[in-house]
Design a protein around this motif. Structure first.
Motif, PDB file in Angstrom:
ATOM      1  N   LEU A 207      -1.432   4.545 -12.576  1.00  0.00           N
ATOM      2  CA  LEU A 207      -0.717   3.855 -11.522  1.00  0.00           C
ATOM      3  C   LEU A 207       0.527   3.863 -11.444  1.00  0.00           C
ATOM      4  O   LEU A 207       1.402   3.727 -12.329  1.00  0.00           O
ATOM      5  CB  LEU A 207      -1.125   2.398 -11.545  1.00  0.00           C
ATOM      6  N   HIS A 208       1.339   4.111 -10.325  1.00  0.00           N
ATOM      7  CA  HIS A 208       2.784   4.359 -10.128  1.00  0.00           C
ATOM      8  C   HIS A 208       3.295   3.745  -8.865  1.00  0.00           C
ATOM      9  O   HIS A 208       2.487   3.183  -8.071  1.00  0.00           O
ATOM     10  CB  HIS A 208       3.152   5.821  -9.992  1.00  0.00           C
ATOM     11  N   PHE A 209       4.485   3.402  -9.019  1.00  0.00           N
ATOM     12  CA  PHE A 209       5.027   2.897  -7.641  1.00  0.00           C
ATOM     13  C   PHE A 209       6.302   3.548  -7.244  1.00  0.00           C
ATOM     14  O   PHE A 209       6.971   4.373  -7.980  1.00  0.00           O
ATOM     15  CB  PHE A 209       5.822   1.384  -8.184  1.00  0.00           C
ATOM     16  N   LYS A 210       6.502   3.524  -5.912  1.00  0.00           N
ATOM     17  CA  LYS A 210       7.511   4.274  -5.237  1.00  0.00           C
ATOM     18  C   LYS A 210       8.123   3.342  -4.106  1.00  0.00           C
ATOM     19  O   LYS A 210       7.391   2.220  -3.706  1.00  0.00           O
ATOM     20  CB  LYS A 210       6.944   5.642  -4.576  1.00  0.00           C
ATOM     21  N   THR A 211       9.209   3.970  -3.592  1.00  0.00           N
ATOM     22  CA  THR A 211      10.042   3.220  -2.490  1.00  0.00           C
ATOM     23  C   THR A 211       9.229   3.454  -1.253  1.00  0.00           C
ATOM     24  O   THR A 211       9.226   4.480  -0.794  1.00  0.00           O
ATOM     25  CB  THR A 211      11.427   3.425  -2.587  1.00  0.00           C
ATOM     26  N   PRO A 212       8.944   2.460  -0.641  1.00  0.00           N
ATOM     27  CA  PRO A 212       8.211   2.778   0.689  1.00  0.00           C
ATOM     28  C   PRO A 212       9.038   3.250   1.854  1.00  0.00           C
ATOM     29  O   PRO A 212      10.228   3.010   1.882  1.00  0.00           O
ATOM     30  CB  PRO A 212       7.607   1.349   1.236  1.00  0.00           C
ATOM     31  N   PHE A 213       8.404   4.294   2.511  1.00  0.00           N
ATOM     32  CA  PHE A 213       8.756   4.881   3.540  1.00  0.00           C
ATOM     33  C   PHE A 213      10.376   5.564   3.102  1.00  0.00           C
ATOM     34  O   PHE A 213      10.950   6.491   4.080  1.00  0.00           O
ATOM     35  CB  PHE A 213       9.613   3.936   4.776  1.00  0.00           C
ATOM     36  N   VAL A 214      10.551   5.654   2.101  1.00  0.00           N
ATOM     37  CA  VAL A 214      11.647   6.540   1.257  1.00  0.00           C
ATOM     38  C   VAL A 214      11.104   7.820   0.731  1.00  0.00           C
ATOM     39  O   VAL A 214      11.376   9.046   0.624  1.00  0.00           O
ATOM     40  CB  VAL A 214      12.708   5.842   0.532  1.00  0.00           C
ATOM     41  N   ASN A 215      10.081   7.241  -0.294  1.00  0.00           N
ATOM     42  CA  ASN A 215       9.360   8.165  -1.152  1.00  0.00           C
ATOM     43  C   ASN A 215       8.109   8.597  -0.849  1.00  0.00           C
ATOM     44  O   ASN A 215       7.456   7.709  -0.001  1.00  0.00           O
ATOM     45  CB  ASN A 215       9.335   7.717  -2.672  1.00  0.00           C
ATOM     46  N   SER A 216       7.852   9.687  -1.041  1.00  0.00           N
ATOM     47  CA  SER A 216       6.358  10.334  -0.773  1.00  0.00           C
ATOM     48  C   SER A 216       5.821  11.052  -2.041  1.00  0.00           C
ATOM     49  O   SER A 216       6.600  11.594  -2.774  1.00  0.00           O
ATOM     50  CB  SER A 216       6.351  11.096   0.528  1.00  0.00           C
ATOM     51  N   VAL A 217       4.689  11.259  -1.917  1.00  0.00           N
ATOM     52  CA  VAL A 217       3.881  11.619  -3.178  1.00  0.00           C
ATOM     53  C   VAL A 217       2.917  12.962  -2.713  1.00  0.00           C
ATOM     54  O   VAL A 217       2.259  12.868  -1.833  1.00  0.00           O
ATOM     55  CB  VAL A 217       2.986  10.824  -3.968  1.00  0.00           C
TER      56      VAL A 217
ATOM     57  N   GLY B 215       1.143  16.007  -9.812  1.00  0.00           N
ATOM     58  CA  GLY B 215       1.776  15.501  -8.638  1.00  0.00           C
ATOM     59  C   GLY B 215       3.316  15.493  -8.913  1.00  0.00           C
ATOM     60  O   GLY B 215       3.944  15.567  -9.928  1.00  0.00           O
ATOM     61  N   VAL B 216       3.984  15.411  -7.471  1.00  0.00           N
ATOM     62  CA  VAL B 216       5.544  15.236  -7.533  1.00  0.00           C
ATOM     63  C   VAL B 216       6.024  14.124  -6.516  1.00  0.00           C
ATOM     64  O   VAL B 216       5.209  14.088  -5.472  1.00  0.00           O
ATOM     65  CB  VAL B 216       6.095  16.530  -7.134  1.00  0.00           C
ATOM     66  N   LEU B 217       7.037  13.532  -6.954  1.00  0.00           N
ATOM     67  CA  LEU B 217       7.791  12.236  -6.127  1.00  0.00           C
ATOM     68  C   LEU B 217       8.640  12.950  -5.509  1.00  0.00           C
ATOM     69  O   LEU B 217       9.652  13.595  -6.052  1.00  0.00           O
ATOM     70  CB  LEU B 217       8.022  11.308  -7.046  1.00  0.00           C
ATOM     71  N   LEU B 218       8.616  12.690  -4.042  1.00  0.00           N
ATOM     72  CA  LEU B 218       9.508  13.285  -3.214  1.00  0.00           C
ATOM     73  C   LEU B 218      10.340  12.191  -2.657  1.00  0.00           C
ATOM     74  O   LEU B 218      10.240  11.013  -2.494  1.00  0.00           O
ATOM     75  CB  LEU B 218       9.069  14.128  -2.248  1.00  0.00           C
ATOM     76  N   LYS B 219      11.705  12.368  -2.295  1.00  0.00           N
ATOM     77  CA  LYS B 219      12.564  11.288  -1.643  1.00  0.00           C
ATOM     78  C   LYS B 219      13.082  12.311  -0.385  1.00  0.00           C
ATOM     79  O   LYS B 219      14.107  13.264  -0.457  1.00  0.00           O
ATOM     80  CB  LYS B 219      13.880  11.059  -2.606  1.00  0.00           C
ATOM     81  N   PHE B 220      12.700  11.988   0.776  1.00  0.00           N
ATOM     82  CA  PHE B 220      13.181  12.577   2.000  1.00  0.00           C
ATOM     83  C   PHE B 220      12.711  14.216   1.888  1.00  0.00           C
ATOM     84  O   PHE B 220      13.432  14.951   2.381  1.00  0.00           O
ATOM     85  CB  PHE B 220      14.403  12.483   2.528  1.00  0.00           C
ATOM     86  N   GLY B 221      11.472  14.606   1.114  1.00  0.00           N
ATOM     87  CA  GLY B 221      11.233  15.796   1.196  1.00  0.00           C
ATOM     88  C   GLY B 221      11.792  16.363  -0.239  1.00  0.00           C
ATOM     89  O   GLY B 221      11.392  17.853  -0.468  1.00  0.00           O
ATOM     90  N   GLU B 222      12.691  16.158  -0.903  1.00  0.00           N
ATOM     91  CA  GLU B 222      13.266  16.761  -2.079  1.00  0.00           C
ATOM     92  C   GLU B 222      12.752  16.143  -3.159  1.00  0.00           C
ATOM     93  O   GLU B 222      12.276  14.681  -3.514  1.00  0.00           O
ATOM     94  CB  GLU B 222      14.638  16.173  -2.070  1.00  0.00           C
TER      95      GLU B 222
ATOM     96  N   VAL C  74      -1.978   6.345  -7.131  1.00  0.00           N
ATOM     97  CA  VAL C  74      -2.607   6.631  -8.310  1.00  0.00           C
ATOM     98  C   VAL C  74      -2.453   8.287  -8.650  1.00  0.00           C
ATOM     99  O   VAL C  74      -3.132   9.072  -7.553  1.00  0.00           O
ATOM    100  CB  VAL C  74      -4.042   6.248  -8.316  1.00  0.00           C
ATOM    101  N   ILE C  75      -2.353   8.811  -9.635  1.00  0.00           N
ATOM    102  CA  ILE C  75      -2.593  10.190 -10.029  1.00  0.00           C
ATOM    103  C   ILE C  75      -3.814  10.214 -11.053  1.00  0.00           C
ATOM    104  O   ILE C  75      -4.008   9.401 -12.135  1.00  0.00           O
ATOM    105  CB  ILE C  75      -1.375  10.601 -10.649  1.00  0.00           C
TER     106      ILE C  75
ATOM    107  N   SER D  14       0.761  -1.333   0.042  1.00  0.00           N
ATOM    108  CA  SER D  14       0.026   0.008  -0.183  1.00  0.00           C
ATOM    109  C   SER D  14       0.865   1.599  -0.008  1.00  0.00           C
ATOM    110  O   SER D  14       0.358   2.413  -0.423  1.00  0.00           O
ATOM    111  CB  SER D  14      -0.881  -0.057   1.230  1.00  0.00           C
ATOM    112  N   ASN D  15       1.957   1.088   0.472  1.00  0.00           N
ATOM    113  CA  ASN D  15       2.919   2.286   0.535  1.00  0.00           C
ATOM    114  C   ASN D  15       3.876   2.418  -0.773  1.00  0.00           C
ATOM    115  O   ASN D  15       4.752   3.532  -0.787  1.00  0.00           O
ATOM    116  CB  ASN D  15       3.695   2.268   1.742  1.00  0.00           C
ATOM    117  N   SER D  16       3.858   1.406  -1.557  1.00  0.00           N
ATOM    118  CA  SER D  16       4.485   1.384  -2.893  1.00  0.00           C
ATOM    119  C   SER D  16       3.835   1.437  -4.078  1.00  0.00           C
ATOM    120  O   SER D  16       4.140   1.984  -4.899  1.00  0.00           O
ATOM    121  CB  SER D  16       5.004   0.158  -3.136  1.00  0.00           C
TER     122      SER D  16
END
Length: 290
Positions: A48-58, A31-38, A24-25, A19-21
């Motif tokens: 549908l997109h995928f991200k690294t859990p607990f590292v990336n946020s959207v 939207g933007v994909l963040l890594k530790f706020g950057e 959906v946009i 669920s954290n990976s």
């Protein structure tokens, strides 16, 4: 721990990780994909997109056309006259990375920054124009100039595009409105008096023309009546003359009888006549006329 409990725990952890990976946009979002706020990826496509859990946020933003309603502001025109201008603008996010960096993705902050820039540009545009030009003469040109000026700055600074800028209402300050209304009322009353005066003048002219026509018609009627009466009298005289010429003796006798009738019908019993008066010639001698 039993095997079933371990399996349940693993399934639960797998569900959390999955669920954290996945995210959906939608079609109406940006939207933007963040890594530790950057920001590591901007302008995410819908789907549908995928991200690294607990590292990336959207962070998701509204990708539709938005409205910012500016607070009415007091501006000075070229003649140093005050106007209260109420405006609004339509905008949309086109550069998600700059938009997030400048506003932290907060729509209200973007609206506040854009509203401030709109009022600044409106102030500059109004200051170079007269009241007449602002209100009607160059209103459309003013809006186009403000929009063009905004797009030169807000796209690079805020990552948004201004679609349209419009003025909802232009008012005079309260302290000025009353004097303007009084002047307008005085001008309207003056115009009304002039129109009433012109109307009275026209009415008098029409009345005089009608009186003249009545006088002419009455004079012509009197003239025609006199002509007809004269023609009648002439005809009657001619008839009398023709009748007299046919039998003058009978005409003289008839006139004498009419004279006797008119004289004796007055009731007077005294008449002074000469002995040889012609008045009683037919009483003295019936053949007096022959």
């Amino acid at each position: 721990m039993s095997r079933s409990n371990l399996l349940g725990t693993l399934l639960f952890l797998g569900f959390i990780v999955l669920s954290n990976s996945v995210y959906v946009i939608s079609e109406t979002q940006r939207g933007v994909l963040l890594k530790f706020g950057e920001v590591v990826k901007s302008d995410l496509e819908p789907g549908l997109h995928f991200k690294t859990p607990f590292v990336n946020s959207v962070r998701k933003f509204d990708g539709r056309i938005l409205t910012v309603d500016s607070t009415p502001e007091r501006f000075f025109t070229q003649e140093q006259k005050q106007l209260i201008v109420d405006s609004y603008a339509k905008f949309r996010v086109v550069d998600t990375a700059k938009y997030y960096t400048a506003t932290s993705g907060e729509e209200f902050r973007a609206a506040a920054l854009l509203s401030q820039r709109i009022n600044d540009d409106l102030r500059n545009q109004v200051a170079g124009r007269t009241v007449q030009e602002v209100v009607s003469g160059e209103r459309d040109q003013l809006m186009e100039a403000v929009k063009a000026r905004l797009n030169e700055t807000v796209l690079a600074e805020l990552g948004i595009e201004v679609i349209d800028v419009r003025v909802k209402k232009i008012d005079l300050p309260n302290e000025v409105s009353q004097s303007v209304y009084r002047r307008m009322n005085a001008e309207r009353e003056k115009e009304a008096r002039e129109l009433r005066s012109e109307g009275k003048e026209i009415a008098e002219g029409m009345r005089a023309e009608a009186d003249r026509k009545v006088t002419v018609i009455e004079a012509e009627a009197v003239r025609d009546a006199e002509i007809i009466r004269g023609d009648g009298d002439a005809t009657a005289t001619r008839i009398y003359a023709d009748s007299f010429n046919r039998d003058p003796e009978f005409y003289a006798f008839t006139r004498s009888l009419n004279a006797y009738q008119q004289t004796f019908s007055t009731g007077s019993d005294i008449m002074l006549l000469q002995p040889d008066s012609q008045f009683f010639q037919y009483l003295r001698d019936p053949k007096a006329g022959k």
